[in-house]
Write a protein that holds these residues in place. Structure first.
Motif, mmCIF file in Angstrom:
data_model
loop_
_atom_site.group_PDB
_atom_site.id
_atom_site.type_symbol
_atom_site.label_atom_id
_atom_site.label_comp_id
_atom_site.label_asym_id
_atom_site.label_seq_id
_atom_site.Cartn_x
_atom_site.Cartn_y
_atom_site.Cartn_z
ATOM 1 N N GLN A 142 0.833 -1.201 0.000
ATOM 2 C CA GLN A 142 0.000 0.000 0.000
ATOM 3 C C GLN A 142 0.870 1.256 0.000
ATOM 4 O O GLN A 142 0.573 2.216 -0.719
ATOM 5 N N SER A 143 1.946 1.236 0.791
ATOM 6 C CA SER A 143 2.841 2.381 0.837
ATOM 7 C C SER A 143 3.502 2.611 -0.526
ATOM 8 O O SER A 143 3.647 3.749 -0.969
ATOM 9 N N LYS B 45 2.261 1.766 -3.469
ATOM 10 C CA LYS B 45 1.226 2.303 -4.376
ATOM 11 C C LYS B 45 0.997 3.777 -4.115
ATOM 12 O O LYS B 45 0.885 4.560 -5.039
ATOM 13 N N ASN B 46 0.916 4.143 -2.841
ATOM 14 C CA ASN B 46 0.687 5.553 -2.494
ATOM 15 C C ASN B 46 1.873 6.408 -2.908
ATOM 16 O O ASN B 46 1.690 7.523 -3.363
ATOM 17 N N GLY B 47 3.076 5.881 -2.754
ATOM 18 C CA GLY B 47 4.269 6.623 -3.162
ATOM 19 C C GLY B 47 4.346 6.794 -4.659
ATOM 20 O O GLY B 47 4.738 7.832 -5.164
ATOM 21 N N ALA C 268 1.849 6.987 -6.626
ATOM 22 C CA ALA C 268 0.769 7.868 -7.061
ATOM 23 C C ALA C 268 1.143 9.335 -6.920
ATOM 24 O O ALA C 268 0.528 10.197 -7.517
ATOM 25 N N HIS C 269 2.143 9.620 -6.093
ATOM 26 C CA HIS C 269 2.490 11.026 -5.850
ATOM 27 C C HIS C 269 3.558 11.509 -6.768
ATOM 28 O O HIS C 269 4.334 11.166 -7.355
#
Length: 80
Positions: free
Chosen positions: A72-73, A75-77, A79-80
């Motif tokens: 999840q981390s 994916k979130n990274g 996305a930014h």
């Protein structure tokens, strides 16, 4: 990820624990409050396993939730 994060974010991880150990009640999860030794004790109590087996289950669960957290981390990274 380390166990201290589980303790700090227990509300987030409690549902995953309940999915893993379906015999747990909401009261069990509140009592555990992210404490590893209490979680091991609840696994023993509800499933009638030896302490070392409960420790193995909890350690295996920790590996799974750590991997999910890392995914999840990432994916979130990304996305930014």
């Amino acid at each position: 990820m380390n166990w201290a994060r589980i303790e700090r974010k227990w509300e987030r991880f409690a549902g995953q624990a309940k999915s893993e150990w379906t015999k747990f009640t909401d009261d069990d999860l509140k009592l555990v409050a992210g404490k590893k030794e209490l979680l091991i004790g609840k696994v023993q109590e509800h499933y009638g396993v030896l302490k070392q087996d409960a420790e193995r289950q909890v350690d295996g669960w920790f590996v799974k939730v750590s991997a999910r957290h890392a995914e999840q981390s990432a994916k979130n990274g990304a996305a930014h």
